[in-house]
Design a protein around this motif. Sequence first.
Motif, PDB file in Angstrom:
ATOM      1  N   LEU A 167       0.826  -1.198   0.000  1.00 49.50           N
ATOM      2  CA  LEU A 167       0.000   0.000   0.000  1.00 49.50           C
ATOM      3  C   LEU A 167       0.871   1.263   0.000  1.00 49.50           C
ATOM      4  O   LEU A 167       1.999   1.263   0.502  1.00 49.50           O
ATOM      5  CB  LEU A 167      -0.928   0.003   1.217  1.00 49.50           C
ATOM      6  N   LEU A 168       0.312   2.318  -0.524  1.00 50.64           N
ATOM      7  CA  LEU A 168       1.030   3.581  -0.684  1.00 50.64           C
ATOM      8  C   LEU A 168       1.672   4.041   0.621  1.00 50.64           C
ATOM      9  O   LEU A 168       1.006   4.097   1.660  1.00 50.64           O
ATOM     10  CB  LEU A 168       0.055   4.646  -1.198  1.00 50.64           C
ATOM     11  N   TRP A 184       6.047  -0.636   0.519  1.00 51.74           N
ATOM     12  CA  TRP A 184       6.069   0.227  -0.666  1.00 51.74           C
ATOM     13  C   TRP A 184       7.390   0.986  -0.753  1.00 51.74           C
ATOM     14  O   TRP A 184       8.000   1.075  -1.827  1.00 51.74           O
ATOM     15  CB  TRP A 184       4.888   1.206  -0.590  1.00 51.74           C
ATOM     16  N   HIS A 199       2.403   1.265 -12.247  1.00 50.84           N
ATOM     17  CA  HIS A 199       2.395   1.558 -10.813  1.00 50.84           C
ATOM     18  C   HIS A 199       2.840   0.337 -10.017  1.00 50.84           C
ATOM     19  O   HIS A 199       2.762  -0.796 -10.505  1.00 50.84           O
ATOM     20  CB  HIS A 199       0.986   1.960 -10.367  1.00 50.84           C
ATOM     21  N   ASP A 248       1.862   0.036  -6.445  1.00 49.64           N
ATOM     22  CA  ASP A 248       0.958  -0.245  -5.328  1.00 49.64           C
ATOM     23  C   ASP A 248      -0.001  -1.360  -5.734  1.00 49.64           C
ATOM     24  O   ASP A 248      -0.197  -1.624  -6.925  1.00 49.64           O
ATOM     25  CB  ASP A 248       0.188   1.013  -4.923  1.00 49.64           C
ATOM     26  N   GLU A 304       1.183   5.372  -6.930  1.00 47.31           N
ATOM     27  CA  GLU A 304      -0.137   4.847  -6.552  1.00 47.31           C
ATOM     28  C   GLU A 304      -1.106   4.957  -7.706  1.00 47.31           C
ATOM     29  O   GLU A 304      -1.083   5.938  -8.448  1.00 47.31           O
ATOM     30  CB  GLU A 304      -0.674   5.621  -5.339  1.00 47.31           C
ATOM     31  N   GLU A 305      -1.943   3.935  -7.857  1.00 43.49           N
ATOM     32  CA  GLU A 305      -3.008   3.946  -8.855  1.00 43.49           C
ATOM     33  C   GLU A 305      -4.298   3.358  -8.309  1.00 43.49           C
ATOM     34  O   GLU A 305      -5.392   3.771  -8.684  1.00 43.49           O
ATOM     35  CB  GLU A 305      -2.562   3.154 -10.099  1.00 43.49           C
ATOM     36  N   GLU A 306      -4.198   2.394  -7.384  1.00 40.14           N
ATOM     37  CA  GLU A 306      -5.332   1.563  -7.003  1.00 40.14           C
ATOM     38  C   GLU A 306      -6.347   2.231  -6.075  1.00 40.14           C
ATOM     39  O   GLU A 306      -7.523   1.867  -6.087  1.00 40.14           O
ATOM     40  CB  GLU A 306      -4.832   0.285  -6.314  1.00 40.14           C
ATOM     41  N   ARG A 321      -5.326   2.322  -0.116  1.00 39.68           N
ATOM     42  CA  ARG A 321      -5.140   2.831   1.242  1.00 39.68           C
ATOM     43  C   ARG A 321      -5.920   4.122   1.468  1.00 39.68           C
ATOM     44  O   ARG A 321      -6.604   4.280   2.482  1.00 39.68           O
ATOM     45  CB  ARG A 321      -3.660   3.065   1.521  1.00 39.68           C
ATOM     46  N   THR A 371      -7.693   7.696  -6.313  1.00 36.10           N
ATOM     47  CA  THR A 371      -6.933   6.851  -7.233  1.00 36.10           C
ATOM     48  C   THR A 371      -6.016   7.712  -8.084  1.00 36.10           C
ATOM     49  O   THR A 371      -6.203   8.921  -8.195  1.00 36.10           O
ATOM     50  CB  THR A 371      -7.876   6.050  -8.146  1.00 36.10           C
ATOM     51  N   TRP A 425      -2.922   8.685  -7.665  1.00 33.79           N
ATOM     52  CA  TRP A 425      -2.151   9.723  -6.988  1.00 33.79           C
ATOM     53  C   TRP A 425      -0.817   9.958  -7.691  1.00 33.79           C
ATOM     54  O   TRP A 425      -0.360  11.096  -7.813  1.00 33.79           O
ATOM     55  CB  TRP A 425      -1.926   9.348  -5.531  1.00 33.79           C
TER      56      TRP A 425
END
Length: 449
Positions: free
Chosen positions: A69-70, A75, A120, A122, A164-166, A169, A173, A175
Amino acid sequence: MPGDRYAYARPAGLYTKGWTDRSRWRRAGPSWQPGAGPMSGAEEAAAYMQGLLEKLAEFSEPGEGVTRLLYSPEWMQAQQFLLEQISDSGLKGYADDVGNVYGELTGRRSSEPIVLTGSHIDTVVSGGRYDGAYGVAAALAALRHLRRTYGPPQRTITAVSFAEEEGSRFPLTFWGSGHVTGLYDISEAADCRDAGGVSLQEAMAGCELGPRQPKPSCSGLAAYVELHIEQGIVLEREGTQLGIVSAICGQRRFAAVVRGAANHAGTTPMGLRSDALAAAAEMTLRLEALATATGDPLVATVGRLEVRPNTPNVIPGEVRFTLDIRHSHEPELEAFCAQALDVFAEIAERRGAALRVEPRLAAVPALMDARLQNELAAICAGQGFTWRSMVSGAGHDAQLFAPLCPAAMLFVPSRGGISHAPEEDTPPEALTAGLNVLIALLYKLGYEE
């Protein structure tokens, strides 16, 4: 590129024909084995990519699958590992303010727009090892191979590992790519919090990657190219080796609340009920029927339901559910959403229930660049791969770049169509095929143009 433009990327014996046929699915891998003599450049690039993927999968929270996670320690370790690999590969490595990591193969014509490629790192909670990470590992392997084989390009080519894409956390989305494209600025970080109450700003303060350098300017991008697993079953079912993405679907998300009347399950006659769950169930089935009648590429999903009071002997008085609708063309997407919501309103009125629907997301469809699609098609044909044009139903970083510069996406098959799960899998020869097509396209964009 000397000689046959794409011959270098397909050494004899490297691929097993029919590897997308489910009955013959096997992890054959490259033909090279220890003791069999030196690897070719393409085989070495594929082996390097596989090694990156295996190592990245180790940076995960304990548990099933991969959870990264971000701004978590896992990460951070993964991004730092990539920076080390970038340096060892002779590329210029740096991170920007939000933790996107870049590996630059500097071109001779430094004033020209650059080519950006990557994805990404993440993941979702208990996800797979290929979603996002494959595009990052392939980008680094491609640039490493190009530098070793051909030296500096004419135009700078940069690999990127987006932070980050998902949205796993924090409740947002893209980011990483959103920071580059201007969708976000740092101001969003103060008020955005994870489930534990930690703000994005607080989490980002612990990001100690270096060296730091400003993000690339989108006005200085010649192209963005993303290699990704399909996350669907189309390529495998058809026995097609590669997918060239023509568009990324637009998406609408809604939060719906149906309110009826909670009452005793034994004493309330069927004709006198206002059952919120029954109304929501009818809405769900009508949505499925409408979407099926509309046909591909439209998809519509009720993904989450919360029933209250959720007790065996009480008629449900309230149901909350989510609605996700996607299509590659904006007018059709808007028309279907309007139709579905009208149907929902009719069902609620007929059943004596109240309905409230709130929009939560409105992402416009993103068309991929026609010229780059043609280039990918020519490369696939030159390397002897079967391919098809396809629409991506999932969102990707590429959709943020499409309005700003020429963008392209290439898919490789996902075994069983599984993604966002520990079982996510793609055979090595499929991953290698995508890498070789990526190398050829980056060569054209960076060395020939």
